[in-house]
Design a protein around this motif. Structure first.
Motif, PDB file in Angstrom:
ATOM      1  N   GLN A 186       0.857  -1.184   0.000  1.00 39.53           N
ATOM      2  CA  GLN A 186       0.000   0.000   0.000  1.00 39.53           C
ATOM      3  C   GLN A 186       0.891   1.230   0.000  1.00 39.53           C
ATOM      4  OE1 GLN A 186      -3.329  -0.296   2.523  1.00 39.53           O
ATOM      5  NE2 GLN A 186      -3.924   1.842   2.305  1.00 39.53           N
ATOM      6  N   ASP A 187       0.646   2.091  -0.978  1.00 42.66           N
ATOM      7  CA  ASP A 187       1.430   3.302  -1.167  1.00 42.66           C
ATOM      8  C   ASP A 187       0.591   4.495  -0.738  1.00 42.66           C
ATOM      9  OD1 ASP A 187       3.506   4.920  -2.025  1.00 42.66           O
ATOM     10  OD2 ASP A 187       2.783   4.992  -4.091  1.00 42.66           O
ATOM     11  N   PRO A 188       1.031   5.276   0.253  1.00 40.32           N
ATOM     12  CA  PRO A 188       0.214   6.408   0.707  1.00 40.32           C
ATOM     13  C   PRO A 188       0.234   7.556  -0.303  1.00 40.32           C
ATOM     14  CG  PRO A 188       2.282   6.333   1.922  1.00 40.32           C
ATOM     15  CD  PRO A 188       2.254   5.116   1.040  1.00 40.32           C
ATOM     16  N   VAL A 210      -3.041   0.515  -3.775  1.00 42.44           N
ATOM     17  CA  VAL A 210      -2.629  -0.858  -3.461  1.00 42.44           C
ATOM     18  C   VAL A 210      -1.988  -1.448  -4.712  1.00 42.44           C
ATOM     19  CG1 VAL A 210      -3.435  -3.151  -2.820  1.00 42.44           C
ATOM     20  CG2 VAL A 210      -4.443  -1.161  -1.764  1.00 42.44           C
ATOM     21  N   TRP A 211      -0.769  -1.949  -4.565  1.00 44.48           N
ATOM     22  CA  TRP A 211      -0.009  -2.528  -5.670  1.00 44.48           C
ATOM     23  C   TRP A 211       0.125  -4.026  -5.469  1.00 44.48           C
ATOM     24  CZ3 TRP A 211       1.849   0.340  -9.734  1.00 44.48           C
ATOM     25  CH2 TRP A 211       1.808   1.716  -9.586  1.00 44.48           C
ATOM     26  N   LEU A 212      -0.077  -4.792  -6.527  1.00 45.60           N
ATOM     27  CA  LEU A 212       0.188  -6.227  -6.528  1.00 45.60           C
ATOM     28  C   LEU A 212       1.557  -6.391  -7.175  1.00 45.60           C
ATOM     29  CD1 LEU A 212      -0.717  -9.108  -5.989  1.00 45.60           C
ATOM     30  CD2 LEU A 212      -1.788  -9.110  -8.229  1.00 45.60           C
ATOM     31  N   MET A 213       2.552  -6.693  -6.350  1.00 48.04           N
ATOM     32  CA  MET A 213       3.942  -6.760  -6.801  1.00 48.04           C
ATOM     33  C   MET A 213       4.427  -8.215  -6.799  1.00 48.04           C
ATOM     34  SD  MET A 213       4.624  -3.566  -7.274  1.00 48.04           S
ATOM     35  CE  MET A 213       6.373  -3.556  -7.480  1.00 48.04           C
ATOM     36  N   ILE A 214       5.144  -8.565  -7.861  1.00 49.60           N
ATOM     37  CA  ILE A 214       5.807  -9.861  -7.946  1.00 49.60           C
ATOM     38  C   ILE A 214       7.278  -9.568  -7.668  1.00 49.60           C
ATOM     39  CG2 ILE A 214       6.121 -11.921  -9.348  1.00 49.60           C
ATOM     40  CD1 ILE A 214       3.163 -11.063  -9.057  1.00 49.60           C
ATOM     41  N   TRP A 274      -4.634  -0.571  -7.687  1.00 48.47           N
ATOM     42  CA  TRP A 274      -6.010  -0.120  -7.457  1.00 48.47           C
ATOM     43  C   TRP A 274      -6.003   1.003  -6.428  1.00 48.47           C
ATOM     44  CZ3 TRP A 274      -4.425  -5.181  -7.340  1.00 48.47           C
ATOM     45  CH2 TRP A 274      -5.007  -6.058  -8.254  1.00 48.47           C
ATOM     46  N   PRO A 275      -7.027   1.863  -6.441  1.00 47.99           N
ATOM     47  CA  PRO A 275      -7.222   2.763  -5.304  1.00 47.99           C
ATOM     48  C   PRO A 275      -7.593   1.924  -4.080  1.00 47.99           C
ATOM     49  CG  PRO A 275      -8.482   3.509  -7.210  1.00 47.99           C
ATOM     50  CD  PRO A 275      -7.951   2.152  -7.541  1.00 47.99           C
ATOM     51  N   ALA A 276      -7.059   2.282  -2.938  1.00 53.51           N
ATOM     52  CA  ALA A 276      -7.272   1.477  -1.727  1.00 53.51           C
ATOM     53  C   ALA A 276      -8.697   1.667  -1.214  1.00 53.51           C
ATOM     54  CB  ALA A 276      -6.268   1.848  -0.654  1.00 53.51           C
TER      55      ALA A 276
END
Length: 163
Positions: free
Chosen positions: A97-99, A107-111, A129-131
């Motif tokens: 989650q990036d503020p 919210v990032w889905l990171m591999i 996505w927006p959190a």
């Protein structure tokens, strides 16, 4: 095969319509007889052309045949650039989650791979996505689908806070 595509989102089409409306709205600047309006019209349409270029080249991220791929598509249809990395170059799937200061957090889905290993790619951003509660649930579901399809481990936010 999980796929995340920008052109499938309604907002992508709405932005295209907004760019078209802005182009029509700016026509009096170039149809005027005053030199100042032509100057501002040139400036206006050059900015609009830059925005249209970014809009016309959306990207998609997907998992296909043991490869994570990021493709840039012309108008969402024709692939123009493809970047891929094998699943073996990664070791875990994270939700980060990036503020943000002026809007909802992201919210990032990171591999992720091992940053110290030169044979492994450090990170691959699969989706964002927006959190919100609904989007975080969708991100968690996609994280589980990717983990099942690739065999990579899932790292929860609680696990990363302990590091």
């Amino acid at each position: 095969m999980p796929i995340i595509r920008s052109p499938r989102q309604h907002s992508w089409l709405l932005w295209g319509l907004a760019l078209l409306a802005l182009a029509v709205w700016g026509r009096p600047l170039i149809q005027s007889t005053q030199f100042e309006n032509h100057f501002f019209g040139l400036f206006y349409y050059s900015i609009l052309a830059g925005l249209a270029l970014f809009w016309a080249l959306p990207s998609e991220q997907r998992l296909i045949a043991g490869q994570f791929q990021r493709r840039t598509l012309l108008l969402g249809l024709l692939p123009t650039r493809t970047v891929s990395a094998p699943v073996s170059a990664f070791r875990e799937i994270r939700l980060e989650q990036d503020p943000n200061l002026f809007r909802r957090d992201t919210v990032w889905l990171m591999i992720c791979g091992e940053p110290g290993n030169p044979e492994q790619v450090a990170r691959f951003a699969f989706a964002h996505w927006p959190a919100s509660a609904r989007n975080i649930a969708a991100a968690s579901q996609l994280q589980a689908e990717l983990a099942a399809a690739t065999g990579l481990s899932i790292v929860r936010a609680e696990d990363t806070a302990a590091e």
